[in-house]
Write a protein that holds these residues in place. Sequence first.
Motif, PDB file in Angstrom:
ATOM      1  N   VAL A  14       5.662  -0.262   9.814  1.00 52.79           N
ATOM      2  CA  VAL A  14       5.345  -0.926   8.542  1.00 52.79           C
ATOM      3  C   VAL A  14       5.079   0.080   7.422  1.00 52.79           C
ATOM      4  CG1 VAL A  14       4.537  -3.042   9.643  1.00 52.79           C
ATOM      5  CG2 VAL A  14       2.895  -1.211   9.177  1.00 52.79           C
ATOM      6  N   ALA A  15       4.868   1.360   7.759  1.00 50.82           N
ATOM      7  CA  ALA A  15       4.698   2.412   6.754  1.00 50.82           C
ATOM      8  C   ALA A  15       5.188   3.728   7.345  1.00 50.82           C
ATOM      9  CB  ALA A  15       3.231   2.537   6.349  1.00 50.82           C
ATOM     10  N   ARG A  16       5.721   4.596   6.501  1.00 50.66           N
ATOM     11  CA  ARG A  16       6.210   5.888   6.991  1.00 50.66           C
ATOM     12  C   ARG A  16       5.029   6.847   7.121  1.00 50.66           C
ATOM     13  NH1 ARG A  16      11.214   5.141   8.111  1.00 50.66           N
ATOM     14  NH2 ARG A  16      12.447   3.788   6.775  1.00 50.66           N
ATOM     15  N   PRO A  17       4.802   7.379   8.352  1.00 49.38           N
ATOM     16  CA  PRO A  17       3.646   8.269   8.531  1.00 49.38           C
ATOM     17  C   PRO A  17       3.775   9.537   7.681  1.00 49.38           C
ATOM     18  CG  PRO A  17       4.584   7.604  10.650  1.00 49.38           C
ATOM     19  CD  PRO A  17       5.556   7.177   9.596  1.00 49.38           C
ATOM     20  N   HIS A  18       2.658   9.965   7.125  1.00 51.40           N
ATOM     21  CA  HIS A  18       2.605  11.266   6.453  1.00 51.40           C
ATOM     22  C   HIS A  18       1.795  12.176   7.374  1.00 51.40           C
ATOM     23  CE1 HIS A  18       2.658  14.214   3.256  1.00 51.40           C
ATOM     24  NE2 HIS A  18       1.345  14.375   3.378  1.00 51.40           N
ATOM     25  N   GLY A  19       2.462  13.111   8.039  1.00 50.60           N
ATOM     26  CA  GLY A  19       1.768  13.893   9.059  1.00 50.60           C
ATOM     27  C   GLY A  19       1.612  13.058  10.323  1.00 50.60           C
ATOM     28  N   TRP A  20       0.395  12.987  10.823  1.00 47.24           N
ATOM     29  CA  TRP A  20       0.169  12.319  12.105  1.00 47.24           C
ATOM     30  C   TRP A  20       0.356  10.803  11.978  1.00 47.24           C
ATOM     31  CZ3 TRP A  20      -0.053  14.790  16.541  1.00 47.24           C
ATOM     32  CH2 TRP A  20      -0.318  14.020  17.683  1.00 47.24           C
ATOM     33  N   PRO A  21       1.112  10.150  12.900  1.00 45.95           N
ATOM     34  CA  PRO A  21       1.267   8.691  12.827  1.00 45.95           C
ATOM     35  C   PRO A  21      -0.061   7.989  13.127  1.00 45.95           C
ATOM     36  CG  PRO A  21       2.883   9.684  14.330  1.00 45.95           C
ATOM     37  CD  PRO A  21       1.875  10.734  14.016  1.00 45.95           C
ATOM     38  N   GLU A  22      -0.472   7.071  12.254  1.00 48.04           N
ATOM     39  CA  GLU A  22      -1.729   6.334  12.426  1.00 48.04           C
ATOM     40  C   GLU A  22      -1.429   4.912  12.879  1.00 48.04           C
ATOM     41  OE1 GLU A  22      -4.493   7.882  12.179  1.00 48.04           O
ATOM     42  OE2 GLU A  22      -3.989   9.669  11.009  1.00 48.04           O
ATOM     43  N   TYR A 318       1.634   1.708  20.650  1.00 50.53           N
ATOM     44  CA  TYR A 318       1.263   2.804  19.735  1.00 50.53           C
ATOM     45  C   TYR A 318       0.419   3.848  20.463  1.00 50.53           C
ATOM     46  CZ  TYR A 318      -1.534   5.576  16.571  1.00 50.53           C
ATOM     47  OH  TYR A 318      -2.170   6.639  15.983  1.00 50.53           O
ATOM     48  N   ASP A 319      -0.540   3.387  21.278  1.00 56.53           N
ATOM     49  CA  ASP A 319      -1.425   4.318  21.999  1.00 56.53           C
ATOM     50  C   ASP A 319      -0.612   5.253  22.893  1.00 56.53           C
ATOM     51  OD1 ASP A 319      -3.542   2.895  20.888  1.00 56.53           O
ATOM     52  OD2 ASP A 319      -3.675   1.535  22.596  1.00 56.53           O
ATOM     53  N   ALA A 320       0.408   4.701  23.559  1.00 53.69           N
ATOM     54  CA  ALA A 320       1.250   5.510  24.448  1.00 53.69           C
ATOM     55  C   ALA A 320       2.030   6.546  23.644  1.00 53.69           C
ATOM     56  CB  ALA A 320       2.212   4.608  25.218  1.00 53.69           C
ATOM     57  N   PHE A 321       2.575   6.124  22.494  1.00 54.87           N
ATOM     58  CA  PHE A 321       3.357   7.031  21.654  1.00 54.87           C
ATOM     59  C   PHE A 321       2.484   8.171  21.121  1.00 54.87           C
ATOM     60  CE2 PHE A 321       4.948   8.101  17.337  1.00 54.87           C
ATOM     61  CZ  PHE A 321       6.125   8.713  17.724  1.00 54.87           C
ATOM     62  N   ALA A 322       1.317   7.827  20.580  1.00 53.80           N
ATOM     63  CA  ALA A 322       0.415   8.849  20.035  1.00 53.80           C
ATOM     64  C   ALA A 322      -0.081   9.766  21.150  1.00 53.80           C
ATOM     65  CB  ALA A 322      -0.760   8.181  19.321  1.00 53.80           C
ATOM     66  N   GLY A 323      -0.348   9.199  22.321  1.00 56.96           N
ATOM     67  CA  GLY A 323      -0.789  10.003  23.467  1.00 56.96           C
ATOM     68  C   GLY A 323       0.269  10.993  23.902  1.00 56.96           C
ATOM     69  N   MET A 324       1.537  10.562  23.879  1.00 49.74           N
ATOM     70  CA  MET A 324       2.645  11.461  24.231  1.00 49.74           C
ATOM     71  C   MET A 324       2.734  12.618  23.228  1.00 49.74           C
ATOM     72  SD  MET A 324       5.978  12.123  23.072  1.00 49.74           S
ATOM     73  CE  MET A 324       6.165  10.681  22.039  1.00 49.74           C
ATOM     74  N   LEU A 325       2.571  12.327  21.927  1.00 53.70           N
ATOM     75  CA  LEU A 325       2.616  13.396  20.927  1.00 53.70           C
ATOM     76  C   LEU A 325       1.459  14.374  21.103  1.00 53.70           C
ATOM     77  CD1 LEU A 325       3.606  11.560  17.608  1.00 53.70           C
ATOM     78  CD2 LEU A 325       5.053  13.031  19.008  1.00 53.70           C
ATOM     79  N   ARG A 326       0.336  13.885  21.622  1.00 52.93           N
ATOM     80  CA  ARG A 326      -0.829  14.752  21.852  1.00 52.93           C
ATOM     81  C   ARG A 326      -0.751  15.482  23.187  1.00 52.93           C
ATOM     82  NH1 ARG A 326      -3.931  10.449  19.303  1.00 52.93           N
ATOM     83  NH2 ARG A 326      -4.185   9.475  21.343  1.00 52.93           N
ATOM     84  N   GLY A 327       0.292  15.168  24.000  1.00 48.31           N
ATOM     85  CA  GLY A 327       0.443  15.843  25.289  1.00 48.31           C
ATOM     86  C   GLY A 327      -0.410  15.254  26.392  1.00 48.31           C
TER      87      GLY A 327
END
Length: 338
Positions: A14-22, A318-327
Amino acid sequence: MSALPASGREWHLVARPHGWPEAEDFALREAEVTAPAEGRVLVRNLHFSVDPYMRGRMNDVKSYTPPFKLDHPMDGGAVGEVVASAAEGFEVGDHVLHGLGWREYASVPAQHAVKVDASLAPLSAYLGVLGMTGLTAYAGLFEVASFKEGDAVFVSGAAGAVGSQVGQMARIKGASRVIGSAGSDEKVKLLVEKYGFDAAFNYKNGPVGQQLKDAAPDGIDVYFDNVGGDHLEAAISSFNVGGRATICGMIAQYNNTEATPGPRNLALVIGKRLRLTGMLVNDHKHLQQQFTEDVSGWIASGELKYDETVVEGIEHGYDAFAGMLRGENTGKMIVSLG
């Protein structure tokens, strides 16, 4: 055909992330489920994949794959069960691999659905070790980096879905030494004890260049890059003459808002006659059959091991995606819809 549900949930950007996806950049929305049109199958997704490349598709920039549209469902690898078919060759109950993930129900054109066999491997494996990530590892090591027996191989992001496969494939095919870097001491232990790497280090424990020199005193011949940044600089420094790098990903800079400085030692490429090659897995589809035969054989023999980190429930996409980016994942990060 049993009655179809009236609706299913799907994740929209719904919005393009600036830096870290929220979290507020995404929304889980209801969508109508209808019977498939001619030439399509309706699939109830069982598992979908979250991958580093998806972060790039959230930016509105021209790239090798089009950006996600705002207020539309995102997509990506998924495997599921056909619940209605208007396409020849597909029956209700078939399991298929396709590209319309991030949703509970997908209307998939038949030409974009591939039947998969749940008796050969768990269905989720077709998103990882036997899917796009496995083929990325296989093609990137053997075709792009021209791996040959006796090569010393360094892999960054080595506990991830691609990196963990690269290291094991190199070992199986006779590497002289396999070195991996990862972001935690637990992952380093896993690389050596489970995946059979000869050496591994935690890149947070000191300068990558020095840790790589200590782990590979005789230098490296192949570097499989999932990280970029200081790892690429370290590899260039440790390369033997004629070294080859497969540049697969640069997760270190995906969320940066400023330009990332390049390796400061790029001049070494000349004297060492290095080859640095970018890769996209879609260029290597011709290897699919050979890849499936080799890798399913290595899994069956126990030579190739793989891990999955499974997050249950579409509401945690979203939690899975952000968790993957955080390793936070070991091996492939998968969302299971049960």
